[in-house]
Scaffold this motif. Structure first.
Motif, PDB file in Angstrom:
ATOM      1  N   ALA A   1      29.631  66.849  31.948  1.00  0.00           N
ATOM      2  CA  ALA A   1      30.952  66.394  32.381  1.00  0.00           C
ATOM      3  C   ALA A   1      31.159  66.696  33.863  1.00  0.00           C
ATOM      4  N   MET A   2      30.691  67.856  34.316  1.00  0.00           N
ATOM      5  CA  MET A   2      30.818  68.226  35.728  1.00  0.00           C
ATOM      6  C   MET A   2      30.025  67.255  36.602  1.00  0.00           C
ATOM      7  N   ASP A   3      28.809  66.932  36.188  1.00  0.00           N
ATOM      8  CA  ASP A   3      27.979  66.004  36.954  1.00  0.00           C
ATOM      9  C   ASP A   3      28.610  64.612  37.021  1.00  0.00           C
TER      10      ASP A   3
ATOM     11  N   GLU B   1      36.622  65.642  29.796  1.00  0.00           N
ATOM     12  CA  GLU B   1      35.495  66.143  29.019  1.00  0.00           C
ATOM     13  C   GLU B   1      35.155  67.582  29.410  1.00  0.00           C
ATOM     14  N   PHE B   2      35.311  67.886  30.689  1.00  0.00           N
ATOM     15  CA  PHE B   2      35.020  69.253  31.117  1.00  0.00           C
ATOM     16  C   PHE B   2      36.000  70.224  30.485  1.00  0.00           C
ATOM     17  N   VAL B   3      37.297  69.887  30.509  1.00  0.00           N
ATOM     18  CA  VAL B   3      38.312  70.748  29.894  1.00  0.00           C
ATOM     19  C   VAL B   3      38.024  70.924  28.409  1.00  0.00           C
ATOM     20  N   LYS B   4      37.721  69.814  27.740  1.00  0.00           N
ATOM     21  CA  LYS B   4      37.431  69.848  26.300  1.00  0.00           C
ATOM     22  C   LYS B   4      36.291  70.807  25.998  1.00  0.00           C
TER      23      LYS B   4
ATOM     24  N   PHE C   1      46.456  76.451  30.721  1.00  0.00           N
ATOM     25  CA  PHE C   1      45.919  77.327  31.768  1.00  0.00           C
ATOM     26  C   PHE C   1      44.631  76.738  32.354  1.00  0.00           C
ATOM     27  N   THR C   2      43.739  76.297  31.479  1.00  0.00           N
ATOM     28  CA  THR C   2      42.446  75.751  31.906  1.00  0.00           C
ATOM     29  C   THR C   2      42.622  74.509  32.757  1.00  0.00           C
ATOM     30  N   ARG C   3      43.507  73.626  32.326  1.00  0.00           N
ATOM     31  CA  ARG C   3      43.730  72.384  33.072  1.00  0.00           C
ATOM     32  C   ARG C   3      44.206  72.670  34.499  1.00  0.00           C
ATOM     33  N   ARG C   4      45.103  73.623  34.641  1.00  0.00           N
ATOM     34  CA  ARG C   4      45.620  73.934  35.972  1.00  0.00           C
ATOM     35  C   ARG C   4      44.573  74.651  36.824  1.00  0.00           C
ATOM     36  N   ALA C   5      43.811  75.524  36.182  1.00  0.00           N
ATOM     37  CA  ALA C   5      42.782  76.245  36.933  1.00  0.00           C
ATOM     38  C   ALA C   5      41.685  75.302  37.409  1.00  0.00           C
ATOM     39  N   ILE C   6      41.236  74.409  36.531  1.00  0.00           N
ATOM     40  CA  ILE C   6      40.129  73.512  36.867  1.00  0.00           C
ATOM     41  C   ILE C   6      40.547  72.450  37.878  1.00  0.00           C
ATOM     42  N   SER C   7      41.844  72.146  37.932  1.00  0.00           N
ATOM     43  CA  SER C   7      42.312  71.145  38.893  1.00  0.00           C
ATOM     44  C   SER C   7      42.201  71.621  40.339  1.00  0.00           C
ATOM     45  N   VAL C   8      42.012  72.934  40.530  1.00  0.00           N
ATOM     46  CA  VAL C   8      41.829  73.486  41.871  1.00  0.00           C
ATOM     47  C   VAL C   8      40.417  73.139  42.350  1.00  0.00           C
ATOM     48  N   PRO C   9      40.261  72.524  43.527  1.00  0.00           N
ATOM     49  CA  PRO C   9      38.930  72.156  44.029  1.00  0.00           C
ATOM     50  C   PRO C   9      37.964  73.343  44.022  1.00  0.00           C
ATOM     51  N   GLY C  10      36.795  73.112  43.457  1.00  0.00           N
ATOM     52  CA  GLY C  10      35.767  74.144  43.405  1.00  0.00           C
ATOM     53  C   GLY C  10      35.778  74.981  42.146  1.00  0.00           C
ATOM     54  N   ASN C  11      36.894  74.975  41.404  1.00  0.00           N
ATOM     55  CA  ASN C  11      36.987  75.828  40.221  1.00  0.00           C
ATOM     56  C   ASN C  11      36.145  75.331  39.050  1.00  0.00           C
ATOM     57  N   MET C  12      35.900  74.032  39.004  1.00  0.00           N
ATOM     58  CA  MET C  12      35.052  73.503  37.935  1.00  0.00           C
ATOM     59  C   MET C  12      33.656  74.107  38.050  1.00  0.00           C
ATOM     60  N   GLU C  13      33.123  74.093  39.266  1.00  0.00           N
ATOM     61  CA  GLU C  13      31.792  74.647  39.494  1.00  0.00           C
ATOM     62  C   GLU C  13      31.762  76.158  39.273  1.00  0.00           C
TER      63      GLU C  13
ATOM     64  N   GLU D   1      36.083  88.905  35.303  1.00  0.00           N
ATOM     65  CA  GLU D   1      36.089  88.267  36.618  1.00  0.00           C
ATOM     66  C   GLU D   1      36.373  86.775  36.514  1.00  0.00           C
ATOM     67  N   HIS D   2      35.910  86.164  35.435  1.00  0.00           N
ATOM     68  CA  HIS D   2      36.149  84.735  35.203  1.00  0.00           C
ATOM     69  C   HIS D   2      37.647  84.447  35.071  1.00  0.00           C
ATOM     70  N   ILE D   3      38.326  85.202  34.221  1.00  0.00           N
ATOM     71  CA  ILE D   3      39.762  84.998  34.011  1.00  0.00           C
ATOM     72  C   ILE D   3      40.542  85.349  35.275  1.00  0.00           C
ATOM     73  N   LYS D   4      40.107  86.399  35.955  1.00  0.00           N
ATOM     74  CA  LYS D   4      40.763  86.811  37.196  1.00  0.00           C
ATOM     75  C   LYS D   4      40.666  85.718  38.257  1.00  0.00           C
ATOM     76  N   MET D   5      39.477  85.153  38.436  1.00  0.00           N
ATOM     77  CA  MET D   5      39.293  84.087  39.424  1.00  0.00           C
ATOM     78  C   MET D   5      40.200  82.901  39.123  1.00  0.00           C
ATOM     79  N   ALA D   6      40.265  82.512  37.850  1.00  0.00           N
ATOM     80  CA  ALA D   6      41.086  81.367  37.471  1.00  0.00           C
ATOM     81  C   ALA D   6      42.558  81.621  37.789  1.00  0.00           C
ATOM     82  N   ALA D   7      43.020  82.845  37.507  1.00  0.00           N
ATOM     83  CA  ALA D   7      44.421  83.174  37.773  1.00  0.00           C
ATOM     84  C   ALA D   7      44.714  83.224  39.265  1.00  0.00           C
ATOM     85  N   GLU D   8      43.815  83.839  40.030  1.00  0.00           N
ATOM     86  CA  GLU D   8      44.043  84.013  41.465  1.00  0.00           C
ATOM     87  C   GLU D   8      44.047  82.688  42.226  1.00  0.00           C
ATOM     88  N   THR D   9      43.344  81.699  41.713  1.00  0.00           N
ATOM     89  CA  THR D   9      43.244  80.425  42.430  1.00  0.00           C
ATOM     90  C   THR D   9      44.188  79.355  41.910  1.00  0.00           C
ATOM     91  N   THR D  10      44.921  79.661  40.845  1.00  0.00           N
ATOM     92  CA  THR D  10      45.836  78.680  40.263  1.00  0.00           C
ATOM     93  C   THR D  10      47.210  78.804  40.910  1.00  0.00           C
TER      94      THR D  10
END
Length: 242
Positions: A135-137, A143-146, A178-190, A217-226
């Protein structure tokens, strides 16, 4: 009346009754029809119906009272679980408590997964990860969120603790938001995919401390960048301090 397919019956019943409550068809203080009536209406077993009602009860939407029935509860800010769906990204207290609860439950489940995960569990986790990569590619956000959510769900399944799984089921919808908002940040998908890859590797190595640390660290990164978390009065430093 709505009829429900057996394979997704509990979820369907939950969604329909939640819709009744959200639309105002049933208001606080109202009582739902008896469980026998509802089971007949939905064409499901009482066991399936009770699963949906227990989920609604755990979220604070209803109260299951012996001799009274299923009573609709008011949406009260003091009732944490009942306030979650509508106010999730608007209330700093709820944001903080969601992050705290997620950290506790997911880090606990991943430690159990390190000890209990079977080869089949690892295969299912890896399949979700591979689907994320695809999905990322393809730059396919939905699909990535799913498959991001599927990855976390498979981690919890690998813990082989039915009680913990049921507890986490109550926040799947919130995790999706939470995931949708975190992944919408550029670079967070990768970044998210990289964290997931490292988590899977730590589980394969049977290193519980490493796996829990990466999840932290994963959850922290998502929160800090959202954006919603940065703009609210949420003390991330306190939440993520070990």
């Amino acid at each position: 009346m709505e009829s429900v397919e057996h394979t997704t019956a509990s979820d369907k019943v939950y969604q329909i009754i939640y819709g009744w409550i959200a639309s105002g068809k049933y208001k606080p203080g109202d009582t739902l029809p008896s469980q026998d009536e509802l089971a007949k209406q939905f064409k499901v077993s009482r066991v399936t119906l009770r699963e949906a009602l227990f989920r609604l009860s755990a979220l604070g939407f209803v109260s299951l009272k012996q001799g009274v029935g299923t009573e609709i509860l008011p949406v009260d800010a003091s009732n944490f679980m009942s306030s979650l769906p509508g106010r999730f990204l608007k209330d700093p207290i709820i944001l903080s408590e969601f992050l705290e609860a997620r950290l506790i439950t997911e880090k606990s489940s991943i430690r159990l997964a390190v000890k209990k995960a079977t080869d089949e569990d690892l295969q299912r986790i890896e399949e979700a990860l591979n689907m994320q990569k695809q999905a990322m590619d393809n730059l396919d956000f939905e699909e990535f969120v799913k498959n991001d959510l599927a990855f976390h769900q498979q981690l919890v399944r690998a813990a082989h603790n039915s009680v913990l799984f049921k507890i986490l089921q109550t926040i799947w919808d919130l995790l999706d938001k939470f995931t949708r908002r975190a992944i919408s940040v550029p670079g967070n998908m990768e970044k998210g995919f990289a964290f997931h890859s490292s988590i899977l590797q730590a589980i394969k190595e049977r290193d519980a401390n490493k796996a829990a640390r990466i999840m932290h660290e994963h959850i922290k990164m998502a929160a800090e960048t959202t954006l919603e978390f940065r703009d609210k009065e949420v003390d991330l430093q306190v939440i993520f301090s070990d």
